[in-house]
Design a protein around this motif. Structure first.
Motif, PDB file in Angstrom:
ATOM      1  N   VAL A   1     -12.954   4.749   4.500  1.00 18.58           N
ATOM      2  CA  VAL A   1     -11.633   4.481   3.921  1.00 18.58           C
ATOM      3  C   VAL A   1     -10.538   4.975   4.872  1.00 18.58           C
ATOM      4  CG1 VAL A   1     -10.103   4.887   1.970  1.00 18.58           C
ATOM      5  CG2 VAL A   1     -12.554   4.615   1.579  1.00 18.58           C
TER       6      VAL A   1
ATOM      7  N   LEU B   1      -3.635  -3.870   0.660  1.00 18.25           N
ATOM      8  CA  LEU B   1      -3.813  -3.609   2.094  1.00 18.25           C
ATOM      9  C   LEU B   1      -3.281  -4.768   2.930  1.00 18.25           C
ATOM     10  CD1 LEU B   1      -7.402  -2.044   2.207  1.00 18.25           C
ATOM     11  CD2 LEU B   1      -5.298  -0.957   3.033  1.00 18.25           C
TER      12      LEU B   1
ATOM     13  N   TYR C   1       0.878  -1.167   0.000  1.00 15.43           N
ATOM     14  CA  TYR C   1       0.000   0.000   0.000  1.00 15.43           C
ATOM     15  C   TYR C   1       0.919   1.221   0.000  1.00 15.43           C
ATOM     16  CZ  TYR C   1      -4.552   2.229   0.811  1.00 15.43           C
ATOM     17  OH  TYR C   1      -5.720   2.950   0.678  1.00 15.43           O
TER      18      TYR C   1
ATOM     19  N   ALA D   1      -7.595  -5.237   5.200  1.00 16.56           N
ATOM     20  CA  ALA D   1      -8.418  -5.784   4.115  1.00 16.56           C
ATOM     21  C   ALA D   1      -9.677  -6.429   4.681  1.00 16.56           C
ATOM     22  CB  ALA D   1      -7.603  -6.788   3.306  1.00 16.56           C
TER      23      ALA D   1
ATOM     24  N   ALA E   1      -6.412  -1.243  -3.210  1.00 21.31           N
ATOM     25  CA  ALA E   1      -7.113  -2.024  -2.176  1.00 21.31           C
ATOM     26  C   ALA E   1      -6.494  -3.411  -2.015  1.00 21.31           C
ATOM     27  CB  ALA E   1      -8.597  -2.131  -2.511  1.00 21.31           C
TER      28      ALA E   1
ATOM     29  N   ALA F   1     -12.089  -3.785   5.798  1.00 17.76           N
ATOM     30  CA  ALA F   1     -12.780  -3.177   4.649  1.00 17.76           C
ATOM     31  C   ALA F   1     -13.889  -4.092   4.158  1.00 17.76           C
ATOM     32  CB  ALA F   1     -11.777  -2.895   3.535  1.00 17.76           C
TER      33      ALA F   1
ATOM     34  N   VAL G   1     -14.860  -1.651  -3.982  1.00 13.02           N
ATOM     35  CA  VAL G   1     -13.665  -1.173  -4.687  1.00 13.02           C
ATOM     36  C   VAL G   1     -14.027  -0.927  -6.153  1.00 13.02           C
ATOM     37  CG1 VAL G   1     -11.267  -1.612  -5.281  1.00 13.02           C
ATOM     38  CG2 VAL G   1     -12.225  -2.650  -3.213  1.00 13.02           C
TER      39      VAL G   1
ATOM     40  N   TYR H   1      -7.314   3.969  -2.084  1.00 16.78           N
ATOM     41  CA  TYR H   1      -8.033   2.716  -1.873  1.00 16.78           C
ATOM     42  C   TYR H   1      -8.483   2.126  -3.206  1.00 16.78           C
ATOM     43  CZ  TYR H   1     -11.557  -0.551  -0.193  1.00 16.78           C
ATOM     44  OH  TYR H   1     -12.296  -1.686   0.039  1.00 16.78           O
TER      45      TYR H   1
ATOM     46  N   GLU I   1      -7.628   2.823   6.552  1.00 17.94           N
ATOM     47  CA  GLU I   1      -6.212   3.203   6.443  1.00 17.94           C
ATOM     48  C   GLU I   1      -5.565   3.362   7.827  1.00 17.94           C
ATOM     49  OE1 GLU I   1      -5.646   5.224   2.074  1.00 17.94           O
ATOM     50  OE2 GLU I   1      -5.747   6.581   3.779  1.00 17.94           O
TER      51      GLU I   1
ATOM     52  N   CYS J   1     -14.576   2.821  -4.231  1.00 17.85           N
ATOM     53  CA  CYS J   1     -15.652   3.500  -3.519  1.00 17.85           C
ATOM     54  C   CYS J   1     -15.747   4.906  -4.095  1.00 17.85           C
ATOM     55  CB  CYS J   1     -15.353   3.521  -2.024  1.00 17.85           C
ATOM     56  SG  CYS J   1     -16.456   4.596  -1.096  1.00 17.85           S
TER      57      CYS J   1
END
Lengths: 195, 454
Positions: free
Chosen positions: B309, B283, B223, B288, B280, B291, B298, B276, B313, B300
């Motif tokens: 989000v 992550l 990421y 993950a 995504a 989320a 995905v 993201y 994060e 978003c």
């Protein structure tokens, strides 16, 4: 032994006079080292985001903030206001919503109290700025007022430490006691432009 | 409530300092005729100040641009300088930078999620009202922010304007003991950030879809934080230097701000939604999973769900920081040696006291892009043979997002024309807040003005 007062300067030294509060707090700490303070003070790390005051205030009963103001007075004019007495926010504080990006001093204090933190006594010493544009260094009238502002800050620190809510204040000649100001200096300095 | 068909509304972003404005929407004949967001002041002073200064000073000077994300400015500045001077920092330096940056993400996201954005979803004026109704939640947010600050203090030397960062690495590597002391607070923060995702996922979100062109970094399966290639949902895939050429900023007559477009044409969005959308799959496992449980699609495209989000994060930042803490090796030396530009062998100037550029004949150029909490931050420098900066250009995320935020504002205003102006003003303010714009540090949304056009 009198209680320790947390002293914090707020501002951005890259915004000319906005950095005055930081210098006032530093100067006050120097004077304390020279034995010229009525009370022991703890200098908080420089604050950019006022919310970070929460950690500096941890455990403190009394605190003083030094900050630049923009109220329309002559540059270098000193002012004083309570932010909180006996844990109660004073009416001078803005009740408006915080910014989209950070908190003002008032917002930070109200958040602190809402979660049971923050000093019971909190005062601010203001030093009127002239130039808040991007750039280094204070303007001459503001720089000239820093030593007096530092002495006022120490005086206020002594009073805040030994505060009782009925006490009358005597700040001495040349200082404005603005305990019930029409505007909060924090807010007034920003409002000028848009009023 | 009745109101005329012609009116304007807006919010003055009341500033500690000169230079900021607010937003303004003008409605004429029952239609939105003008939308203007004027909240951002470009760091032109800093760009000018950098010229003539040593390349070594860039990280410390640019850190002063923002009180909320000083690390981002330091990291992009270092990345650009290292690109210009062909300096390759060690893996240990990169890891330590990533840890420092995780601290900044954590404190910045905690501030925005808990204290600035969440109150909007409850109809509260501010975090004080939120605290009055749910004190433990605000305490959790403050604890998360404090953990972020603690990382910045440990690695960066202090939480406000960290002083330990230099081109090539750090002035001093924290001891393993100091770094290991971060593990316990980070484990608590990981639990708190997982609880945060669960909390914000339960909010009521307006059903809004933005037609965004996303721009973010992509970093070899990780990421992205401190480096990588710049990619977009429109197929862009380029180096930071190519990105610097692609981003065209234009002055807008009505404001002091610069509006950025890709190749001068397309408005785009950078920040959590973009990161993201484009990363995504990279992550960390718990992020993950969080989320997925939050049913975060995905990509978003609902700007209100940016709060989810950000929460995801935060989980990522905690997980990643914990990994880096547990595998920490102090960089030795703490900063890379400066290479010799004339090819007389790498590391010819031990201690990195002399820049390679000092003996090089030509001006060197470099661009650096890193992921600030609110999106990609571009720095571009030219350094002369004497090691002095000849040209500096800084493009922060907010100036890149400005046109897209205005488009969101217009959408909100058009959808809400039947609402009382007060209600519409509130919605518009939230639409701006969704993107967490930087208002040049410490400007205030204090005064609400409602004008009816004459």
């Amino acid at each position: 032994m009198p209680p320790l007062v947390v002293v914090a300067g707020i501002g951005n030294p890259m915004r000319h006079d906005d950095g005055a509060g930081l210098l006032v707090a530093e100067r006050a700490a120097e004077l304390e080292v020279q034995g010229q303070a009525p009370v022991a003070i703890a200098l908080a790390p420089p604050v950019g985001d006022p919310l970070d005051l929460l950690w500096s205030w941890d455990g403190a009963e009394a605190a003083v903030i030094a900050d630049a103001t923009r109220s329309g007075s002559a540059p270098g004019t000193l002012s004083f206001a309570w932010i909180a007495r006996d844990g109660e926010c004073q009416a001078v504080l803005s009740t408006k919503a915080p910014t989209s990006h950070g908190f003002g001093v008032a917002g930070a204090y109200r958040v602190a109290r809402a979660v049971g933190r923050g000093p019971r006594q909190l005062a601010v010493v203001g030093i009127e700025g002239l130039d808040f544009s991007q750039g280094e260094g204070l303007t001459a009238p503001v720089a000239a007022a820093v030593p007096a502002a530092a002495r006022l800050l120490l005086h206020v620190a002594g009073r805040v430490a030994n505060h009782t809510s009925t006490e009358r204040w005597h700040l001495g000649q040349g200082f404005h006691d603005v305990r019930a100001p029409r505007t909060d200096p924090m807010e007034a300095r920003g409002r000028k432009k848009y009023r | 409530m009745t109101h005329s068909r012609d009116y304007a509304f807006g919010v003055d972003a009341l500033a500690r300092v000169e230079g900021e404005g607010g937003f303004r929407v003008v409605v004429r004949d029952g239609a939105v005729s003008e939308v203007a967001l004027d909240i951002f002041e470009p760091p032109r002073f800093f760009e000018a100040l950098l010229v003539g200064r040593s390349y070594r000073e860039a990280p410390d000077i640019t850190a002063r641009i923002c009180g909320i994300c000083p690390v981002a400015y330091q990291m992009s500045s270092c990345a650009a300088m290292e690109s210009a001077l062909d300096i390759v920092p060690s893996r240990q330096v990169v890891d330590l930078r990533r840890l420092l940056y995780c601290g900044e993400w954590l404190q910045s996201h905690a501030l925005h999620v808990y204290l600035l954005h969440a109150p909007d979803f409850f109809g509260y004026e501010d975090a004080v009202q939120l605290a009055a109704h749910d004190k433990p939640v605000v305490e959790r947010g403050l604890a998360l922010k404090k953990t972020g600050n603690k990382i910045m203090g440990t690695v960066g030397g202090r939480a406000v304007h960290p002083v330990n960062v230099r081109v090539g690495g750090f002035y001093k590597a924290p001891s393993p003991f100091e770094i290991s002391a971060l593990a316990e607070p980070l484990r608590r923060a990981l639990d708190a950030s997982l609880a945060t995702v669960e909390w914000v996922a339960g909010f009521d979100f307006p059903d809004v879809t933005g037609d965004y062109l996303f721009v973010a970094l992509r970093d070899e399966g990780r990421y992205p934080i401190e480096g990588g290639r710049v990619v977009s949902s429109g197929g862009l895939d380029c180096t930071p230097a190519e990105f610097a050429d692609a981003v065209v900023e234009e002055h807008v007559a009505r404001s002091t701000a610069l509006h950025a477009r890709l190749f001068g044409q397309k408005p785009y969005l950078t920040g959590p939604l973009a990161r993201y959308a484009l990363n995504a799959g990279a992550l960390t496992p718990l992020a993950a999973e969080a989320a997925r449980r939050a049913q975060l699609e995905v990509p978003c495209r609902n700007p209100f769900r940016s709060i989810v989000v950000r929460a995801v994060e935060m989980v990522f930042a905690c997980e990643e920081a914990l990994r880096l803490v547990e595998s920490y090796e102090p960089p030795e030396p703490p900063a890379a040696d400066m290479p010799d530009p004339e090819g007389n062998g790498a590391g010819a100037t031990p201690g990195a006291e002399r820049a390679g550029a000092e003996r090089a004949g030509a001006e060197r150029a470099g661009a650096g892009v890193t992921e600030a909490p609110r999106g990609v931050l571009l720095h571009e420098y030219n350094v002369g043979p004497d090691g002095l900066i000849r040209h500096a250009r800084i493009v922060p995320p907010t100036s890149q997002n400005q046109l897209t935020i205005e488009a969101d504002l217009r959408r909100v205003a058009e959808a809400g024309l039947e609402l009382p102006p007060e209600e519409l003003t509130k919605r518009a303010e939230v639409a701006v807040r969704n993107h967490d714009p930087c208002i040049s540090c410490a400007a205030h949304f204090l005064d609400l003005t409602l004008e009816r056009a004459p």
